[in-house]
Write an enzyme that holds these catalytic residues in place. Structure first.
Site, PDB file in Angstrom:
ATOM      1  CG  HIS A  62      -2.068  -1.499   1.131  1.00 42.22           C
ATOM      2  ND1 HIS A  62      -1.949  -1.483   2.759  1.00 42.22           N
ATOM      3  CD2 HIS A  62      -2.501  -2.081   0.562  1.00 42.22           C
ATOM      4  CE1 HIS A  62      -3.193  -2.742   2.343  1.00 42.22           C
ATOM      5  NE2 HIS A  62      -2.874  -3.683   0.807  1.00 42.22           N
ATOM      6  CE1 TYR A 132      -0.928   2.667   9.444  1.00 41.38           C
ATOM      7  CE2 TYR A 132      -0.702   0.459  10.821  1.00 41.38           C
ATOM      8  CZ  TYR A 132      -1.196   1.520   9.467  1.00 41.38           C
ATOM      9  OH  TYR A 132      -2.393   1.424   9.037  1.00 41.38           O
ATOM     10  CG  ASP A 169      -4.065  -5.400   0.200  1.00 41.99           C
ATOM     11  OD1 ASP A 169      -4.504  -4.479  -0.731  1.00 41.99           O
ATOM     12  OD2 ASP A 169      -3.684  -5.803   1.699  1.00 41.99           O
TER      13      ASP A 169
END
Length: 183
Positions: A62, A132, A169
């Site tokens: 991504h 993150y 994905d």
């Protein structure tokens, strides 16, 4: 805190100083001042938290296009994972090269990924959590993906078990068909 450079410019491994005793442990996962003292000037504006229930969950690759490109500071807070960053900066000597590192609850390492990279990870244990920090907000309009198994990038995920991958994905374009535009 120790910062190790990788072979890709700007991509860094962050190793925190862990303080522990018979009660447990403590470490700073992020300090704006300590990062600035080491020459890293990134203002994070958003946090993300991802959970993978089973070993073999693969997420990525991504990225977001400019002007909404994102730098990331990635760490694993439960389980373990293979974290992968791909240099998509066309002017870089490591253009289309990838770097991987095992991040885990136990090693407490983090990966600092600058803007201009695709990012993905593979859960190597059940119940893996990834947290993150991002320096730019999510933008659906700028959100992009590249196939995890693109032969032009040729990532060695080092995993022979069954993969679990989202439809998004699995249907991501290959690099040659993407609109990557990092200069």
């Amino acid at each position: 805190m120790t910062i190790e450079n990788t072979f890709i410019d700007g991509l860094k491994i962050i190793i925190p100083e862990v303080f522990g005793d018979n009660r447990g442990w403590f470490f700073e996962s992020y300090s704006e001042k300590k990062f600035a003292d080491k020459g890293i000037h990134i203002a994070f504006v958003q946090d993300g938290h991802s959970f993978s229930a089973k070993k073999g969950v693969l997420k990525g690759l991504h990225f977001q296009l400019y002007p909404m490109a994102q730098a990331k500071l990635v760490r694993c807070t439960q389980g373990r994972l293979l974290d992968v960053a791909v240099d998509l900066r066309s002017c870089s000597p490591t253009y289309k090269k990838w770097f991987s590192i095992e991040l885990s609850k136990d090693n407490k390492k983090q990966l600092l990924i600058p803007r201009g990279f695709a990012h993905g990870f593979l859960a190597l244990a059940d119940n893996t959590e990834v947290q993150y920090k991002l320096d730019n907000l999510y933008s659906k309009e700028h959100d992009r993906s590249i196939r995890y198994d693109d032969s032009e990038i040729n990532i060695d995920w080092g995993y022979t078990g069954e993969l679990t991958i989202s439809d998004k994905d699995m249907n991501a374009p290959f690099f040659a068909d993407s609109d990557v535009d990092f200069k």
